[in-house]
Design a protein around this motif. Structure first.
Motif, PDB file in Angstrom:
ATOM      1  N   LEU A 185     -70.829 -46.437 -95.687  1.00 58.52           N
ATOM      2  CA  LEU A 185     -71.555 -47.348 -96.573  1.00 58.52           C
ATOM      3  C   LEU A 185     -70.903 -47.527 -97.942  1.00 58.52           C
ATOM      4  O   LEU A 185     -70.588 -48.643 -98.333  1.00 58.52           O
ATOM      5  CB  LEU A 185     -72.989 -46.831 -96.746  1.00 58.52           C
ATOM      6  N   LEU A 186     -70.710 -46.438 -98.684  1.00 60.91           N
ATOM      7  CA  LEU A 186     -70.273 -46.569-100.075  1.00 60.91           C
ATOM      8  C   LEU A 186     -68.826 -47.040-100.206  1.00 60.91           C
ATOM      9  O   LEU A 186     -68.536 -47.961-100.985  1.00 60.91           O
ATOM     10  CB  LEU A 186     -70.457 -45.233-100.802  1.00 60.91           C
ATOM     11  N   LEU A 187     -67.912 -46.416 -99.487  1.00 59.65           N
ATOM     12  CA  LEU A 187     -66.505 -46.800 -99.635  1.00 59.65           C
ATOM     13  C   LEU A 187     -66.234 -48.240 -99.210  1.00 59.65           C
ATOM     14  O   LEU A 187     -65.481 -48.945 -99.884  1.00 59.65           O
ATOM     15  CB  LEU A 187     -65.620 -45.820 -98.859  1.00 59.65           C
ATOM     16  N   PRO A 188     -66.842 -48.748 -98.106  1.00 62.31           N
ATOM     17  CA  PRO A 188     -66.629 -50.167 -97.798  1.00 62.31           C
ATOM     18  C   PRO A 188     -67.171 -51.112 -98.861  1.00 62.31           C
ATOM     19  O   PRO A 188     -66.756 -52.274 -98.922  1.00 62.31           O
ATOM     20  CB  PRO A 188     -67.387 -50.349 -96.473  1.00 62.31           C
ATOM     21  N   ALA A 189     -68.082 -50.636 -99.717  1.00 61.90           N
ATOM     22  CA  ALA A 189     -68.645 -51.488-100.769  1.00 61.90           C
ATOM     23  C   ALA A 189     -67.777 -51.520-102.020  1.00 61.90           C
ATOM     24  O   ALA A 189     -68.071 -52.268-102.956  1.00 61.90           O
ATOM     25  CB  ALA A 189     -70.043 -51.003-101.143  1.00 61.90           C
ATOM     26  N   SER A 190     -66.715 -50.720-102.051  1.00 64.96           N
ATOM     27  CA  SER A 190     -65.860 -50.657-103.238  1.00 64.96           C
ATOM     28  C   SER A 190     -64.813 -51.763-103.217  1.00 64.96           C
ATOM     29  O   SER A 190     -64.251 -52.089-102.164  1.00 64.96           O
ATOM     30  CB  SER A 190     -65.169 -49.291-103.306  1.00 64.96           C
ATOM     31  N   SER A 191     -64.537 -52.324-104.388  1.00 60.35           N
ATOM     32  CA  SER A 191     -63.474 -53.329-104.501  1.00 60.35           C
ATOM     33  C   SER A 191     -62.096 -52.684-104.589  1.00 60.35           C
ATOM     34  O   SER A 191     -61.089 -53.370-104.490  1.00 60.35           O
ATOM     35  CB  SER A 191     -63.708 -54.197-105.746  1.00 60.35           C
ATOM     36  N   ASP A 192     -62.047 -51.364-104.768  1.00 58.84           N
ATOM     37  CA  ASP A 192     -60.782 -50.625-104.839  1.00 58.84           C
ATOM     38  C   ASP A 192     -60.949 -49.327-104.045  1.00 58.84           C
ATOM     39  O   ASP A 192     -61.197 -48.257-104.620  1.00 58.84           O
ATOM     40  CB  ASP A 192     -60.425 -50.322-106.296  1.00 58.84           C
ATOM     41  N   PRO A 193     -60.827 -49.399-102.714  1.00 56.07           N
ATOM     42  CA  PRO A 193     -61.068 -48.209-101.889  1.00 56.07           C
ATOM     43  C   PRO A 193     -60.176 -47.027-102.250  1.00 56.07           C
ATOM     44  O   PRO A 193     -60.616 -45.880-102.178  1.00 56.07           O
ATOM     45  CB  PRO A 193     -60.785 -48.708-100.464  1.00 56.07           C
ATOM     46  N   ALA A 194     -58.922 -47.290-102.636  1.00 53.65           N
ATOM     47  CA  ALA A 194     -58.022 -46.186-102.981  1.00 53.65           C
ATOM     48  C   ALA A 194     -58.544 -45.426-104.197  1.00 53.65           C
ATOM     49  O   ALA A 194     -58.556 -44.184-104.216  1.00 53.65           O
ATOM     50  CB  ALA A 194     -56.622 -46.728-103.254  1.00 53.65           C
ATOM     51  N   ALA A 195     -59.007 -46.161-105.205  1.00 59.17           N
ATOM     52  CA  ALA A 195     -59.572 -45.510-106.389  1.00 59.17           C
ATOM     53  C   ALA A 195     -60.868 -44.786-106.045  1.00 59.17           C
ATOM     54  O   ALA A 195     -61.151 -43.704-106.574  1.00 59.17           O
ATOM     55  CB  ALA A 195     -59.813 -46.537-107.482  1.00 59.17           C
ATOM     56  N   ALA A 196     -61.662 -45.369-105.142  1.00 52.47           N
ATOM     57  CA  ALA A 196     -62.917 -44.730-104.746  1.00 52.47           C
ATOM     58  C   ALA A 196     -62.652 -43.416-104.009  1.00 52.47           C
ATOM     59  O   ALA A 196     -63.374 -42.434-104.196  1.00 52.47           O
ATOM     60  CB  ALA A 196     -63.728 -45.675-103.870  1.00 52.47           C
ATOM     61  N   LEU A 197     -61.604 -43.385-103.171  1.00 53.76           N
ATOM     62  CA  LEU A 197     -61.246 -42.136-102.501  1.00 53.76           C
ATOM     63  C   LEU A 197     -60.872 -41.056-103.514  1.00 53.76           C
ATOM     64  O   LEU A 197     -61.281 -39.897-103.389  1.00 53.76           O
ATOM     65  CB  LEU A 197     -60.088 -42.369-101.531  1.00 53.76           C
ATOM     66  N   ARG A 198     -60.093 -41.442-104.505  1.00 54.02           N
ATOM     67  CA  ARG A 198     -59.714 -40.466-105.537  1.00 54.02           C
ATOM     68  C   ARG A 198     -60.934 -39.982-106.308  1.00 54.02           C
ATOM     69  O   ARG A 198     -61.034 -38.804-106.656  1.00 54.02           O
ATOM     70  CB  ARG A 198     -58.688 -41.088-106.490  1.00 54.02           C
ATOM     71  N   LEU A 199     -61.864 -40.885-106.564  1.00 55.05           N
ATOM     72  CA  LEU A 199     -63.077 -40.515-107.289  1.00 55.05           C
ATOM     73  C   LEU A 199     -63.871 -39.455-106.526  1.00 55.05           C
ATOM     74  O   LEU A 199     -64.494 -38.575-107.129  1.00 55.05           O
ATOM     75  CB  LEU A 199     -63.944 -41.759-107.511  1.00 55.05           C
ATOM     76  N   LEU A 200     -63.844 -39.531-105.204  1.00 53.34           N
ATOM     77  CA  LEU A 200     -64.572 -38.588-104.360  1.00 53.34           C
ATOM     78  C   LEU A 200     -63.727 -37.378-103.967  1.00 53.34           C
ATOM     79  O   LEU A 200     -64.163 -36.557-103.157  1.00 53.34           O
ATOM     80  CB  LEU A 200     -65.067 -39.291-103.099  1.00 53.34           C
ATOM     81  N   ASP A 201     -62.494 -37.283-104.522  1.00 51.29           N
ATOM     82  CA  ASP A 201     -61.578 -36.182-104.216  1.00 51.29           C
ATOM     83  C   ASP A 201     -61.229 -36.139-102.736  1.00 51.29           C
ATOM     84  O   ASP A 201     -61.093 -35.064-102.131  1.00 51.29           O
ATOM     85  CB  ASP A 201     -62.181 -34.831-104.643  1.00 51.29           C
ATOM     86  N   LEU A 202     -61.052 -37.308-102.142  1.00 51.98           N
ATOM     87  CA  LEU A 202     -60.653 -37.408-100.751  1.00 51.98           C
ATOM     88  C   LEU A 202     -59.195 -37.819-100.661  1.00 51.98           C
ATOM     89  O   LEU A 202     -58.725 -38.640-101.462  1.00 51.98           O
ATOM     90  CB  LEU A 202     -61.521 -38.423-100.010  1.00 51.98           C
ATOM     91  N   PRO A 203     -58.438 -37.297 -99.693  1.00 51.00           N
ATOM     92  CA  PRO A 203     -57.022 -37.654 -99.567  1.00 51.00           C
ATOM     93  C   PRO A 203     -56.824 -39.093 -99.106  1.00 51.00           C
ATOM     94  O   PRO A 203     -57.727 -39.704 -98.519  1.00 51.00           O
ATOM     95  CB  PRO A 203     -56.511 -36.661 -98.518  1.00 51.00           C
ATOM     96  N   ALA A 204     -55.648 -39.618 -99.353  1.00 49.69           N
ATOM     97  CA  ALA A 204     -55.354 -41.017 -99.027  1.00 49.69           C
ATOM     98  C   ALA A 204     -55.458 -41.295 -97.533  1.00 49.69           C
ATOM     99  O   ALA A 204     -55.758 -42.422 -97.125  1.00 49.69           O
ATOM    100  CB  ALA A 204     -53.959 -41.389 -99.533  1.00 49.69           C
ATOM    101  N   ARG A 205     -55.202 -40.293 -96.695  1.00 50.64           N
ATOM    102  CA  ARG A 205     -55.271 -40.520 -95.240  1.00 50.64           C
ATOM    103  C   ARG A 205     -56.669 -40.926 -94.785  1.00 50.64           C
ATOM    104  O   ARG A 205     -56.847 -41.498 -93.708  1.00 50.64           O
ATOM    105  CB  ARG A 205     -54.826 -39.266 -94.489  1.00 50.64           C
ATOM    106  N   CYS A 206     -57.694 -40.633 -95.604  1.00 51.64           N
ATOM    107  CA  CYS A 206     -59.061 -41.006 -95.236  1.00 51.64           C
ATOM    108  C   CYS A 206     -59.272 -42.518 -95.258  1.00 51.64           C
ATOM    109  O   CYS A 206     -60.293 -43.000 -94.754  1.00 51.64           O
ATOM    110  CB  CYS A 206     -60.063 -40.339 -96.186  1.00 51.64           C
ATOM    111  N   ALA A 207     -58.322 -43.255 -95.836  1.00 51.67           N
ATOM    112  CA  ALA A 207     -58.469 -44.713 -95.899  1.00 51.67           C
ATOM    113  C   ALA A 207     -58.557 -45.327 -94.506  1.00 51.67           C
ATOM    114  O   ALA A 207     -59.201 -46.365 -94.318  1.00 51.67           O
ATOM    115  CB  ALA A 207     -57.311 -45.326 -96.679  1.00 51.67           C
TER     116      ALA A 207
END
Length: 606
Positions: A257-279
């Motif tokens: 839900l939350l990450l698909p709602a972001s206009s910048d998924p890469a920045a949102a992953l970093r905000l949640l301390d998730l690695p880039a592979r989670c994209a």
């Protein structure tokens, strides 16, 4: 009016006991979630695999099996079921136990609380009538009572929520049966806090909001109840939960839900301390792609439950879009994919005997989605306004008006709490079920408002009518609320709100691929765009979908919501030679708003 209210209570109780005691068993079947309770009790259905779902029909008998598992979800349901088991063994019966035994025990406790509240309100005609109507038409409606003959956590949460709100309002209104009401509160408050993780803070919030009225009734008991509420809420918040439950909730909330709602998924992953592979698994949910989430992004299961608050300053639009998307799917009350009659071919609630069908569900199903969304907006605005009105009326000595406003505050606050915990605690998966307490509160408030309006109209006299100042204040408040709600809904309709379910692919077969499922949007669907590598096609949409209509009856076009797209080997040859291939699916509604519902990279094979 008080006797009409009492008769409605009795009729509701009789109907509820008839349903719960019915043979064969009536209740929601196990879609697997009941194993979280039965695992705590070493109790499993007779004639079925212990850890399997049996969604076609409820199973009437359970037996004790000592099986290793880490699925135990401790809470109020487990405590109540443990008491029933202990009582049976104390009577010397160590054999199989009937599922109906648990249902009857839970219903008996709920009925006792209902009768206590009815007795306390009996000398207050308007309150007694409103209470009777809510109990008959909402609380004891079959769509709710089917939760009795289950091991799900829903029924204790519903019963304890009712007891907290109704008991508090009855105490605030009258000293009649006060001792019994304090006992009901003392039992229901921890019961609500421990019913589910999402309800841990709700009990404390309701008690805190009611404290001015409880304090006037008894300072010592009010203080004790407040301390009990905060201790129960704190203890429930720290209670260990099964790791798989936590991982599923976090994945559905953040990845789905939350990450698909972001206009910048890469920045949102970093905000949640998730690695880039989670994209690569953004947009995935635990039910369809749980194994892939575990492999690709196990870190999502360790996200704190409050991590969504990081978006408040970083990208608040993520939270707003998430709220808007879930708002459109929390209206349904029943679960047509679960059978409700033991031993019969799949039977949903619409096909039970006439007396066991749900008038409440049938009425709610007929409310257009656009109206429901506006009612939700008004409920959110009502909570603070009603609290202010309750305090003002209380200071001016208008006791009955103050208590009515208090009831509105508690119900509206429950709607808001249930919605927020649904969005940020569970995401899109099973949103209507997770919002069940909110639905109960929303429609209970609606029934209470209708009764109050009728009583007020019957007692209205011109010489006692409100002053012009009061009329202008009320009219201005209503107009402002309508403007705010309409503006919010207009904004929401510009966001991606579509939902979909389809066959999840684990690879791209070069010989051919078939994608099929269903999709819905509050504004209707214009096209479903599917992209595999270099190939881009629109799926055929508008195929019959009676099952979708029964699940989402208020959505436009839910009776023809299925789609299908078949790509043969020749078309897939043009997709490109890459391995993996990107799969994207986008839903375009009739206003041109695009919702991406699938984004994955799939291996290629034969």
């Amino acid at each position: 009016m008080q006797w009409i209210g009492f008769v409605l209570v009795l009729l509701g109780i009789v109907r509820a006991f008839a349903l719960v005691a019915h043979d064969p068993v009536m209740g929601y079947a196990n879609q697997y979630d009941m194993v979280r309770t039965s695992a705590c009790l070493d109790l499993y259905p007779v004639g079925a695999e212990p850890f399997a779902g049996t969604a076609a029909a409820p199973i009437a008998w359970y037996r004790t099996l000592s099986l290793p598992t880490d699925l135990c979800y401790r809470g109020t349901e487990v405590a109540l079921d443990s008491l029933v088991l202990h009582a049976q063994r104390s009577l010397g019966d160590g054999g199989d136990i009937a599922l109906r035994s648990f249902g009857l025990a839970k219903l008996a406790l709920l009925a006792l609380a209902v009768l206590v509240v009815a007795g306390a309100l009996h000398r207050h005609p308007a309150a007694a009538l409103a209470h009777g109507a809510i109990v008959f038409f909402v609380l004891l409606d079959p769509v709710v009572m089917l939760w009795c003959n289950t091991l799900y956590t829903e029924l204790p949460a519903i019963a304890c929520l009712y007891a907290v709100i109704a008991g508090t309002c009855a105490l605030a209104l009258s000293p009649r049966w006060a001792g019994a009401l304090w006992i009901v509160l003392a039992l229901a408050i921890p019961g609500l806090a421990f019913s589910r993780e999402q309800n841990a803070l709700l009990a404390a919030a309701l008690v805190a909001a009611s404290m001015p009225w409880l304090w006037r009734r008894s300072r010592g008991l009010a203080a004790a109840i407040l301390v009990l509420a905060f201790i129960a809420s704190a203890a429930s918040s720290t209670l260990p939960r099964p790791r798989v439950v936590v991982a599923a909730n976090r994945a559905d909330t953040y990845m789905g839900l939350l990450l698909p709602a972001s206009s910048d998924p890469a920045a949102a992953l970093r905000l949640l301390d998730l690695p880039a592979r989670c994209a690569s698994v953004i947009g995935a949910d635990w039910y369809h792609r749980g194994d892939e989430l575990r492999r690709t992004c196990p870190e999502v299961g360790r996200i704190p439950s409050t991590a969504f608050l990081r978006f408040v300053t970083a990208e608040p639009a993520v939270l707003a879009r998430s709220l808007a998307r879930v708002l459109s799917i929390v209206q349904p009350l029943a679960y047509p994919h679960l059978g409700t009659l033991e031993g019969a071919p799949f039977t949903d609630i619409e096909h039970l005997p006439w007396w066991a069908r749900s008038p409440w569900k049938e009425a709610v199903d007929r409310v257009p989605l656009a109206i429901f969304m506006r009612l939700m907006g008004l409920a959110a605005l009502l909570a603070p306004f009603a609290m202010g009105a309750a305090l003002v009326a209380s200071r001016r000595g208008h006791g009955a008006v103050a208590v009515a406003a208090l009831a509105a505050t508690l119900l509206a606050g429950t709607v808001v709490h249930a919605f927020l915990t649904t969005v940020f605690g569970d995401g899109l998966g099973g949103a209507a079920r997770h919002f069940l307490l909110g639905s109960l509160a929303l429609w209970s408030g609606g029934v209470g408002l209708l009764v109050a309006a009728g009583v007020a109209a019957s007692r209205w006299e011109p010489r006692h009518s409100a002053t012009w100042g009061a009329r202008i204040a009320v009219a201005a408040s209503v107009a402002l609320a309508a403007i705010v709600v309409e503006g919010t809904i207009h904004w929401a309709y510009g966001q991606p709100l579509a939902i979909a379910s389809f066959n999840t692919l684990d690879r791209i077969d070069r010989r051919g691929v078939v994608l099929e499922g269903w999709a819905l949007d509050p504004l209707g669907i214009a096209a479903i765009d599917v992209e595999i590598g270099n190939v881009r096609r629109n799926a055929d949409y508008g195929l019959p979908s009676e099952d979708v209509r029964r699940t989402y009856p208020s959505f436009p076009g839910s009776d023809r919501a299925r789609f299908r797209l078949a790509l043969d080997a020749a078309e897939l040859a043009r997709a490109g030679g890459g391995d993996p291939l990107a799969l994207r699916m986008r839903i375009i509604n009739r206003r041109g708003v695009v919702t991406e519902v699938e984004r994955s990279n799939l291996p290629v094979g034969e």
